[in-house]
Design a protein around this motif. Structure first.
Motif, PDB file in Angstrom:
ATOM      1  N   ILE A 304      34.234  80.421  65.337  1.00 55.64           N
ATOM      2  CA  ILE A 304      33.143  79.667  64.758  1.00 55.64           C
ATOM      3  C   ILE A 304      32.203  80.935  64.000  1.00 55.64           C
ATOM      4  O   ILE A 304      31.821  81.605  64.554  1.00 55.64           O
ATOM      5  N   PRO A 305      32.244  80.555  62.847  1.00 56.68           N
ATOM      6  CA  PRO A 305      31.406  81.436  62.015  1.00 56.68           C
ATOM      7  C   PRO A 305      29.982  81.656  62.584  1.00 56.68           C
ATOM      8  O   PRO A 305      29.452  80.847  62.960  1.00 56.68           O
ATOM      9  N   TYR A 306      29.419  82.708  62.528  1.00 55.69           N
ATOM     10  CA  TYR A 306      28.298  83.234  63.112  1.00 55.69           C
ATOM     11  C   TYR A 306      26.963  82.663  62.289  1.00 55.69           C
ATOM     12  O   TYR A 306      26.218  82.145  62.765  1.00 55.69           O
ATOM     13  N   GLN A 307      27.384  82.108  60.881  1.00 47.74           N
ATOM     14  CA  GLN A 307      26.379  81.356  60.171  1.00 47.74           C
ATOM     15  C   GLN A 307      26.202  80.112  60.805  1.00 47.74           C
ATOM     16  O   GLN A 307      24.924  79.432  60.881  1.00 47.74           O
ATOM     17  N   LYS A 308      27.042  79.129  61.198  1.00 45.30           N
ATOM     18  CA  LYS A 308      26.905  77.971  62.008  1.00 45.30           C
ATOM     19  C   LYS A 308      26.106  78.125  63.332  1.00 45.30           C
ATOM     20  O   LYS A 308      25.242  77.218  63.852  1.00 45.30           O
ATOM     21  N   VAL A 309      26.408  79.089  64.130  1.00 42.90           N
ATOM     22  CA  VAL A 309      25.816  79.543  65.289  1.00 42.90           C
ATOM     23  C   VAL A 309      24.427  79.568  65.123  1.00 42.90           C
ATOM     24  O   VAL A 309      23.588  79.087  65.830  1.00 42.90           O
ATOM     25  N   ILE A 310      24.062  80.575  64.127  1.00 39.08           N
ATOM     26  CA  ILE A 310      22.679  80.815  63.896  1.00 39.08           C
ATOM     27  C   ILE A 310      22.018  79.410  63.401  1.00 39.08           C
ATOM     28  O   ILE A 310      20.718  79.372  63.613  1.00 39.08           O
ATOM     29  N   ARG A 311      22.674  78.633  62.452  1.00 40.01           N
ATOM     30  CA  ARG A 311      21.917  77.365  61.943  1.00 40.01           C
ATOM     31  C   ARG A 311      21.524  76.450  63.131  1.00 40.01           C
ATOM     32  O   ARG A 311      20.506  75.869  62.995  1.00 40.01           O
ATOM     33  N   ALA A 312      22.397  76.412  64.150  1.00 37.22           N
ATOM     34  CA  ALA A 312      22.334  75.560  65.276  1.00 37.22           C
ATOM     35  C   ALA A 312      20.635  75.843  66.060  1.00 37.22           C
ATOM     36  O   ALA A 312      20.215  75.078  66.459  1.00 37.22           O
ATOM     37  N   ASN A 313      20.583  77.209  65.978  1.00 35.27           N
ATOM     38  CA  ASN A 313      19.157  77.809  66.590  1.00 35.27           C
ATOM     39  C   ASN A 313      18.160  76.971  66.031  1.00 35.27           C
ATOM     40  O   ASN A 313      17.241  76.773  66.731  1.00 35.27           O
ATOM     41  N   LEU A 448       8.538  77.351  61.688  1.00 34.59           N
ATOM     42  CA  LEU A 448       9.536  78.502  61.388  1.00 34.59           C
ATOM     43  C   LEU A 448      10.686  78.006  61.367  1.00 34.59           C
ATOM     44  O   LEU A 448      11.372  78.489  60.449  1.00 34.59           O
ATOM     45  N   GLY A 449      11.091  77.188  62.232  1.00 39.04           N
ATOM     46  CA  GLY A 449      12.543  76.799  62.292  1.00 39.04           C
ATOM     47  C   GLY A 449      12.802  75.923  61.032  1.00 39.04           C
ATOM     48  O   GLY A 449      14.132  76.107  60.329  1.00 39.04           O
ATOM     49  N   THR A 450      11.881  75.062  60.351  1.00 39.93           N
ATOM     50  CA  THR A 450      12.211  74.277  58.982  1.00 39.93           C
ATOM     51  C   THR A 450      12.432  75.399  57.943  1.00 39.93           C
ATOM     52  O   THR A 450      13.215  75.155  57.080  1.00 39.93           O
ATOM     53  N   ILE A 451      11.529  76.332  57.985  1.00 43.01           N
ATOM     54  CA  ILE A 451      11.614  77.460  56.868  1.00 43.01           C
ATOM     55  C   ILE A 451      12.754  78.213  56.732  1.00 43.01           C
ATOM     56  O   ILE A 451      13.788  78.144  55.962  1.00 43.01           O
ATOM     57  N   GLN A 452      13.405  78.274  57.998  1.00 44.65           N
ATOM     58  CA  GLN A 452      14.548  79.073  58.214  1.00 44.65           C
ATOM     59  C   GLN A 452      15.821  78.297  57.879  1.00 44.65           C
ATOM     60  O   GLN A 452      16.885  78.724  57.302  1.00 44.65           O
ATOM     61  N   LEU A 453      15.655  76.801  58.285  1.00 41.45           N
ATOM     62  CA  LEU A 453      16.978  76.104  58.164  1.00 41.45           C
ATOM     63  C   LEU A 453      17.099  75.879  56.504  1.00 41.45           C
ATOM     64  O   LEU A 453      18.221  75.919  56.005  1.00 41.45           O
ATOM     65  N   ILE A 454      16.056  76.058  55.712  1.00 39.91           N
ATOM     66  CA  ILE A 454      16.297  75.893  54.408  1.00 39.91           C
ATOM     67  C   ILE A 454      16.553  77.197  53.783  1.00 39.91           C
ATOM     68  O   ILE A 454      17.636  77.203  53.082  1.00 39.91           O
ATOM     69  N   SER A 455      16.194  78.189  54.213  1.00 39.45           N
ATOM     70  CA  SER A 455      16.413  79.760  53.664  1.00 39.45           C
ATOM     71  C   SER A 455      17.845  80.069  53.965  1.00 39.45           C
ATOM     72  O   SER A 455      18.507  80.611  53.087  1.00 39.45           O
ATOM     73  N   TRP A 456      18.334  79.669  55.212  1.00 42.59           N
ATOM     74  CA  TRP A 456      19.499  80.020  55.720  1.00 42.59           C
ATOM     75  C   TRP A 456      20.720  79.446  54.816  1.00 42.59           C
ATOM     76  O   TRP A 456      21.693  79.853  54.681  1.00 42.59           O
TER      77      TRP A 456
END
Length: 469
Positions: A304-313, A448-456
């Motif tokens: 599973i790409p790390y991008q998806k794992v990070i997004r789940a957080n 912070l999670g909302t900002i990260q979800l958008i930026s990521w």
């Protein structure tokens, strides 16, 4: 293969030694200066501003020198670690031995402690990040390094638990000081081993050429470029900007958790409900559990790409904060402890994966500009230039909010040997402070999670493992 195993082992020793110091430093320095040295808010905020400015100078400066100069101490990553490790360990000890009770001296003490710590932290940490990138470009090996390093970090994370139990939750401060000296010595031994044995693939190439022609070739490309040109190439990359915004928020959140976990638990969870020994164990388990999470889930990153794992957080942050604030509330101590545990575990675990996307940015930069040698230090240093101010801004904002609700006054009243009549905080003051703390605990991850979800969502480097599958 033996050489590679030795490299990974040496790198892991660095991570173990580094985490021994960093976990304890981030967890205790705010609490020690606020609760024991009673630093004035004006001095605390001023020290954080100077700390922020120094951060902005030293990271890109060290990064550019590391990639482009030929000083002996900067020539290899392992040499940077070998020579600076003793001073790094000494800088760790500075905050725990009070200079004076004079408010001005206490403020100067914090300024000196933070700036010295960050200088050596940057020097050693930058070399360690570059080692991760330059040991191998194989994504599977990088995942293996991540997992092995987290085993070492698991050992390093015991420093908080050691200090908590040795000092009985800081009630025996002398025992705390003695334990910090022991931790510093142990950390230096581990980093010394890394400095002697961790050769990157570029170091090995240079060592095989007695005339160091390889070194000339490796630096030919980067030495022809100015600092500003390299910086512009990095900051104009959409992937880098996406990562930096995400990383800033993650560092902001982690710093908040590290600095204020013990403070918030002491106020939001009554000692009648959860004992001091249980609290001390909990404080030590949070960083420990984050490492277990990475070790156990690292093999998943091969599929599973790390991008998806990070997004789940980020999705967890938002949902967890909303559920805790609107549906559970602050009157359920064990649920609050569970939320602290999960929030800290996922925040630190996800942060441990951030070397993967940053290393991919380094590789992408090397390919895009046809470099013969990666400018790892410049990429990591430029990232730190934008991200590390979060380490100062996070406690500044939290302390300013808490003191508006009487935190400083309440702490002075609690620790004062003589309490004049009527000096005790009123129940309403205590309730307002607890409500403010609970608000911060829940809304930090939501925002912070909302900002990260958008930026990521703007991070576009395709994981090479995903391509292979």
């Amino acid at each position: 293969m033996d050489t590679q195993r030795k490299q990974i082992l040496a790198y892991s020793a660095l991570i173990g030694g580094f985490d021994l110091l960093n976990s304890a430093y981030e967890f205790y320095y705010v609490k020690v200066f606020l609760n024991f040295y009673h630093i004035e808010e004006s001095w605390f905020q001023f020290s954080q501003i100077l700390f922020l400015l120094w951060n902005a100078i030293n990271d890109p400066l060290f990064a550019y020198c590391s990639d482009n100069k030929n000083f002996k101490i900067l020539r290899t990553r392992r040499a940077m670690i070998l020579y600076s490790a003793p001073f790094f360990c000494l800088s760790f000890l500075v905050p725990w031995f009070q200079w004076s009770t004079n408010p001005v001296i206490v403020g100067i003490h914090l300024i000196f402690a933070l700036c010295l710590w960050d200088t050596l932290y940057t020097f050693v940490g930058l070399a360690g990040c570059c080692l991760f990138t330059e040991i191998s470009k194989d994504p599977n090996i990088r995942i293996t390094i991540t997992r092995t390093a987290q085993v070492a970090a698991l050992f390093g994370s015991i420093s908080v638990m050691l200090l908590e139990h040795a000092s009985n939750g800081l009630q025996n401060f002398q025992a705390f000081q003695v334990t910090t000296v022991f931790i510093a010595l142990l950390s230096w031994c581990l980093m010394y081993y890394c400095g002697k044995n961790c050769h990157t693939q570029y170091d090995l190439q240079q060592m095989q050429d007695e005339n160091k022609e390889a070194d000339d070739v490796c630096h030919e490309k980067t030495e022809g470029e100015s600092y500003w040109k390299q910086t512009w190439q990095i900051v104009s990359d959409t992937n880098f900007l996406s990562f930096v915004i995400t990383n800033f928020c993650q560092q902001f959140h982690r710093t908040f958790l590290f600095n204020f976990l013990a403070i918030f638990c002491d106020h939001l969870v009554s000692s009648d409900e959860i004992s001091q020994s249980t609290r001390s164990t909990f404080y030590g388990i949070v960083p420990f559990a984050a490492k277990i999470l990475v070790i156990s889930t690292a093999p998943i990153l091969q599929y599973i790409p790390y991008q998806k794992v990070i997004r789940a957080n980020f999705i967890w942050k938002i949902c967890g904060g909303v559920v805790m604030y609107f549906f559970i509330g602050n009157h359920h101590p064990w649920m609050l402890i569970l939320f602290f545990f999960l929030d800290g575990c996922f925040a630190n675990g996800t942060f441990s994966l951030f070397n993967l996307p940053l290393s991919d940015i380094v590789d992408d930069n090397m390919s895009k500009y046809n470099r013969k040698h990666p400018i790892s230090s410049m990429v990591f240093g430029t990232n730190a230039l934008f991200v590390k101010p979060a380490i100062s801004l996070s406690p500044m904002l939290a302390v300013a909010i808490l003191n508006r609700y009487g935190y400083s006054y309440i702490q002075h009243s609690k620790n004062s040997p003589v309490r004049p009549t009527g000096s005790n905080p009123s129940p309403d003051q205590l309730k307002d402070l607890k409500d403010a703390m609970f608000f911060l605990v829940c809304w930090y991850p939501i925002v912070l999670g909302t900002i990260q979800l958008i930026s990521w969502s703007f991070f576009r480097i395709t994981n090479r493992i995903e391509k292979n599958h």
